[in-house]
Design an enzyme around this catalytic site. Sequence first.
Site, mmCIF file in Angstrom:
data_model
loop_
_atom_site.group_PDB
_atom_site.id
_atom_site.type_symbol
_atom_site.label_atom_id
_atom_site.label_comp_id
_atom_site.label_asym_id
_atom_site.label_seq_id
_atom_site.Cartn_x
_atom_site.Cartn_y
_atom_site.Cartn_z
ATOM 1 N N PRO A 2 -30.225 -17.468 3.507
ATOM 2 C CA PRO A 2 -30.635 -17.643 4.872
ATOM 3 C C PRO A 2 -30.974 -16.375 5.613
ATOM 4 O O PRO A 2 -30.117 -15.566 5.903
ATOM 5 C CB PRO A 2 -29.406 -18.316 5.514
ATOM 6 C CG PRO A 2 -28.272 -18.054 4.589
ATOM 7 C CD PRO A 2 -28.790 -17.440 3.369
ATOM 8 N N GLU A 3 -32.232 -16.224 5.966
ATOM 9 C CA GLU A 3 -32.641 -15.239 6.960
ATOM 10 C C GLU A 3 -33.265 -16.044 8.092
ATOM 11 O O GLU A 3 -33.182 -17.271 8.096
ATOM 12 C CB GLU A 3 -33.587 -14.204 6.330
ATOM 13 C CG GLU A 3 -32.893 -13.445 5.201
ATOM 14 C CD GLU A 3 -33.697 -12.295 4.593
ATOM 15 O OE1 GLU A 3 -34.684 -11.858 5.206
ATOM 16 O OE2 GLU A 3 -33.319 -11.843 3.502
ATOM 17 N N LYS A 61 -30.745 -15.307 13.319
ATOM 18 C CA LYS A 61 -29.925 -15.842 12.243
ATOM 19 C C LYS A 61 -28.794 -16.730 12.747
ATOM 20 O O LYS A 61 -27.768 -16.856 12.105
ATOM 21 C CB LYS A 61 -29.376 -14.702 11.376
ATOM 22 C CG LYS A 61 -30.295 -14.382 10.182
ATOM 23 C CD LYS A 61 -29.677 -13.396 9.227
ATOM 24 C CE LYS A 61 -30.324 -12.035 9.348
ATOM 25 N NZ LYS A 61 -29.769 -11.042 8.407
ATOM 26 N N ASN A 185 -32.354 -9.102 3.977
ATOM 27 C CA ASN A 185 -32.691 -8.182 2.907
ATOM 28 C C ASN A 185 -34.082 -8.396 2.316
ATOM 29 O O ASN A 185 -34.744 -7.449 1.938
ATOM 30 C CB ASN A 185 -31.635 -8.239 1.808
ATOM 31 C CG ASN A 185 -31.521 -6.914 1.076
ATOM 32 O OD1 ASN A 185 -32.123 -5.914 1.486
ATOM 33 N ND2 ASN A 185 -30.773 -6.903 0.000
ATOM 34 N N ARG A 388 -51.196 4.056 2.653
ATOM 35 C CA ARG A 388 -51.407 3.383 3.929
ATOM 36 C C ARG A 388 -50.287 3.761 4.882
ATOM 37 O O ARG A 388 -49.127 3.812 4.509
ATOM 38 C CB ARG A 388 -51.377 1.868 3.719
ATOM 39 C CG ARG A 388 -52.729 1.237 3.872
ATOM 40 C CD ARG A 388 -52.597 -0.246 3.697
ATOM 41 N NE ARG A 388 -52.698 -0.629 2.300
ATOM 42 C CZ ARG A 388 -51.998 -1.620 1.767
ATOM 43 N NH1 ARG A 388 -51.141 -2.300 2.482
ATOM 44 N NH2 ARG A 388 -52.154 -1.919 0.499
#
Length: 465
Positions: A2-3, A61, A185, A388
């Site tokens: 879960p994020e 969250k 993460n 970049r």
Amino acid sequence: MPEGPELHLSSRFVKKVGDARQFAGKILERLPANRAPRLDDLNSRLGAAARYTITSWSRGKELMLAIKPLDLPETSKYRPEEWSIRFNFGMTGCFKFTRTDELPKHAKVCFTAVGEPACTLSFVDMRGFGRWTPTSDWSDNRGPCILQERDLFRAHVLASLEASPFSKPICEVMLDQRYFNGVGNYLRAEALHRLGVAPFARARDLLASLPERLEPGRSDLLHMCHQLAAEVVALGGGRRYDVPLDVLHELLPRDGVKEEGVEQNGLKKEVKRESAVQNGLNKEVKEEGDEGKEEVDAFEEWLQCYYQPGMKNLVDHQGRTVWFAGSPGPMVPKARKQRHESSKKADKQSVKSESSDEGSSPPEKRAKRAPRRGTKAVPVEDQAVTDRRVSSRGTAGKESAERTVKVKNEISRKTSTASNKAAGRKGAGKSTKSRSAVVAVLQKTERPSPGQRRSKRISAAARQT
DNA sequence: CGTCCACGTCTAC
DNA sequence: TAGACCTGGACGG
């Protein structure tokens, strides 16, 4: 799993269940012996027989689940703050809606549905790091939601750059929920990687030059956090994340608690549609030739960096694994510990390109396993990526004192909006925003389509033999 | 069998 | 800045 995106999808799931079913009786908490129940008060007010409805929404969250008793005595007013439960998912939390006789093993909080078949909505949490509290307030130590409060999130970060956490490496600040509420993460790895930002660059250095308002068509780290979260929502969720809509499809429409057939049908239809989408994405791509065993799910396909072969990783100062390509940046931890060895295939590649690189192979090698799905040999992501730079146009940091005040005000304003929502005052036409904002159209990134990426990968694999 | 690792907070030296 | 909090899957011997 879960994020932010998973929390958000979970709240939609809970809401959907809540729209279809009523609930009744005490909320069951199944706790390890060493933990005290949190819902005794709520339960005693609820009583054993009272019916109630459920709805849900999320912020970063955290997920809010609000209960609305249907048979409150006339005398008592419904005060949502007395009937809401705030959830943290920890590492493995999720909601499931199942037949009561098939309650998931690690169901921790259970809401019993009225009607047939006998079903339970449960908060399931294998590792047990998840937490819940009876409150209608978001934690006060968490910032605006990267997904649903994009502008506020941006403003809040930019107004906070003088704070000490921003002296840390960007990858570590990104896990600080006071500022990046919803980033975890995998999102940090993907966001940094896609912009070619070195994870151990100093956060303040990177962020100070970002404009308060991003010009259309441009992207930068803060925007990327929002965008990627929205992409994952559109995919239907992250790694091994299954909002069990298929089960929903079977279990929801039957019970006839809702009065009007019209509404029923509408719901049924919608559920079906989502279920189809979900399946379409998850089952995706039966690889035609070889054994067909390889079931690549959409999220796995979406990931470009996190846990991917050919990527490097290091353990950050908080002991979390950071995935990245290219150079780690100036603030690398002294003990550069690596966790996973690339699969042999991918390793050959990276060794080749590493030799000159500042932050490449870790000094100490340990026995490692290949990342799962090791079949996915990916060439070391283009050098171009490393070159970049974050689009850093716009004048360098404005005076942040002023910003801070402004932002703080707005945050508290928004917060009260949230409690209005809790209060069930659906507000004058305001409510349209949340839904459409979430599904907001996503800017295309310039990365290749999944199809192109797949062939890229395959040809890379071919090259190696 | 054992070791290492996991999408996250928390609090205590 | 360690640990503590947990269960279980993947891999090594």
